[in-house]
Enzyme design. Sequence first.
Site, short mmCIF file in Angstrom:
data_model
loop_
_atom_site.label_atom_id
_atom_site.label_comp_id
_atom_site.label_asym_id
_atom_site.label_seq_id
_atom_site.Cartn_x
_atom_site.Cartn_y
_atom_site.Cartn_z
N GLY A 1 0.82 -1.20 0.00
CA GLY A 1 0.00 0.00 0.00
C GLY A 1 0.86 1.26 0.00
N ARG B 1 19.48 10.59 -3.66
CA ARG B 1 20.46 11.66 -3.40
C ARG B 1 21.59 11.21 -2.48
NH1 ARG B 1 17.49 17.56 -3.87
NH2 ARG B 1 16.82 17.21 -6.03
N ARG C 1 1.22 -5.57 -6.06
CA ARG C 1 1.40 -6.83 -5.34
C ARG C 1 1.60 -7.94 -6.36
NH1 ARG C 1 -1.99 -3.82 -1.93
NH2 ARG C 1 -1.32 -3.86 0.25
N GLY D 1 5.83 -2.41 3.73
CA GLY D 1 5.44 -2.97 5.02
C GLY D 1 5.90 -4.40 5.20
N GLY E 1 4.68 -7.30 4.29
CA GLY E 1 4.68 -8.15 3.10
C GLY E 1 5.90 -7.91 2.23
N THR F 1 4.16 2.61 5.76
CA THR F 1 2.78 2.14 5.92
C THR F 1 2.06 3.07 6.88
OG1 THR F 1 1.36 0.40 6.86
CG2 THR F 1 3.63 0.48 7.63
N ASP G 1 -0.36 2.45 8.83
CA ASP G 1 -0.89 1.80 10.02
C ASP G 1 0.05 1.85 11.23
OD1 ASP G 1 -3.28 1.12 8.82
OD2 ASP G 1 -2.61 -0.88 8.22
N ASP H 1 2.30 -0.22 12.06
CA ASP H 1 2.20 -1.56 12.66
C ASP H 1 3.47 -2.40 12.49
OD1 ASP H 1 1.98 -1.82 9.93
OD2 ASP H 1 0.30 -3.22 9.97
N ARG I 1 -17.77 16.57 12.80
CA ARG I 1 -18.35 17.03 14.06
C ARG I 1 -19.25 18.25 13.85
NH1 ARG I 1 -17.57 15.94 19.21
NH2 ARG I 1 -15.63 14.78 18.92
N MET J 1 -8.68 3.34 8.99
CA MET J 1 -7.87 2.16 8.70
C MET J 1 -7.18 1.65 9.97
SD MET J 1 -6.25 2.76 4.91
CE MET J 1 -7.32 2.55 3.47
N GLU K 1 -10.96 -0.32 11.57
CA GLU K 1 -11.64 -1.31 10.73
C GLU K 1 -11.50 -2.73 11.26
OE1 GLU K 1 -9.93 -1.82 6.80
OE2 GLU K 1 -8.04 -0.96 7.47
N ARG L 1 -25.33 7.90 12.00
CA ARG L 1 -24.76 7.90 10.65
C ARG L 1 -23.38 7.24 10.68
NH1 ARG L 1 -27.82 11.53 7.46
NH2 ARG L 1 -29.87 11.51 8.49
N GLN M 1 -7.25 8.32 3.49
CA GLN M 1 -6.22 8.36 4.53
C GLN M 1 -4.82 8.11 3.96
OE1 GLN M 1 -7.87 6.03 8.18
NE2 GLN M 1 -9.21 5.60 6.44
#
Length: 328
Positions: A15, A29, A76, A106, A108, A130, A132, A134, A159, A174, A227, A252, A260
């Site tokens: 991603g 550089r 991928r 990331g 992967g 990445t 996330d 993570d 808001r 995410m 998510e 909603r 993102q």
Amino acid sequence: MSDKITKIGVLTSGGDAPGMNAAIRSVVRTCAYHNIECVGIYRGFEGMMEGDFKDFTARNVNHIINTGGTILKSARSNEFKTKEGRAKAHNYLVKKGIQALVLIGGDGTFTGGMVFNKEFNFPIIGIPGTIDNDIYGTNFTIGYDTAINTVVEAIDKIRDTASSHKRLFFVEVMGRDVGHIALNAGVGAGAEEILIPEEDLGLDRLVESLKRSKASGKSSSIVVVAEGDKIGKNVFELKDYIDENMPEYDVRVSVLGHMQRGGSPSCFDRVLASRMGVKAVESLLEGKSNYMVGILDNKMELTSLNKAVKGKSKINLELLRVSDVMTT
């Protein structure tokens, strides 16, 4: 520094994340600074198997530090997971004279790099890109800071509508396996509740929390949902449950999705990517391989790719408590 490596390849995979272009720029550089040739590899491992290469000089990366996405594109590849696919990629690298790789991506991406390194003893350094955040072995990944700022800006706007119409908004962000984006953006945006994979709030507790907010005089609420949160099958199931149990709310859902990932990287991400690119290239020139560059306590450090992939980034427990206090 070693004089053995004279040409380094760089690719982005998985991603996209804001700041990847800043990392590419830094790698190119830094190579130029050390009189090393640099080759851009397009479309990740897929492009590596097809010889989709371009010689890069310092001038090729002008005016990209401020741009989102990745100029090298990303893809991928299932074929790279096969031994035949990796052998094809290795042949193209040898033919081009590329002697080492910088992989920006990331877990992967790093897993593919480890296998490739093991089979061909090919020098590799990873840069964590990445949103996330993570990846084990770094306090921050490239793109994370930009992503949480994008989320906070979106929630601030949501808001306004929630307050104007006395609505409850579930805002999905995410974070399939970790809740860093949800937790930090939720605290930063003043969310009434934050749902993350690491903490199972439970449907009953969520309802009780929202009832307390209502009783305290709040006419609208924002609930930030990662998510990967385990309370419901998805954010729409959460909405249905609240509709049934709190009919006084107009509920909603807003799924922020891939917005993102995009946008101009923050100053933090640009600086982080620049530092990581320098460290990655100079680590290869020092003879190091099979490591990931990370930032720990504001210092550039190396973590083995194996640890980076198998380790687990931890949620900030102090921030969890801050979140609980702030929702009073």
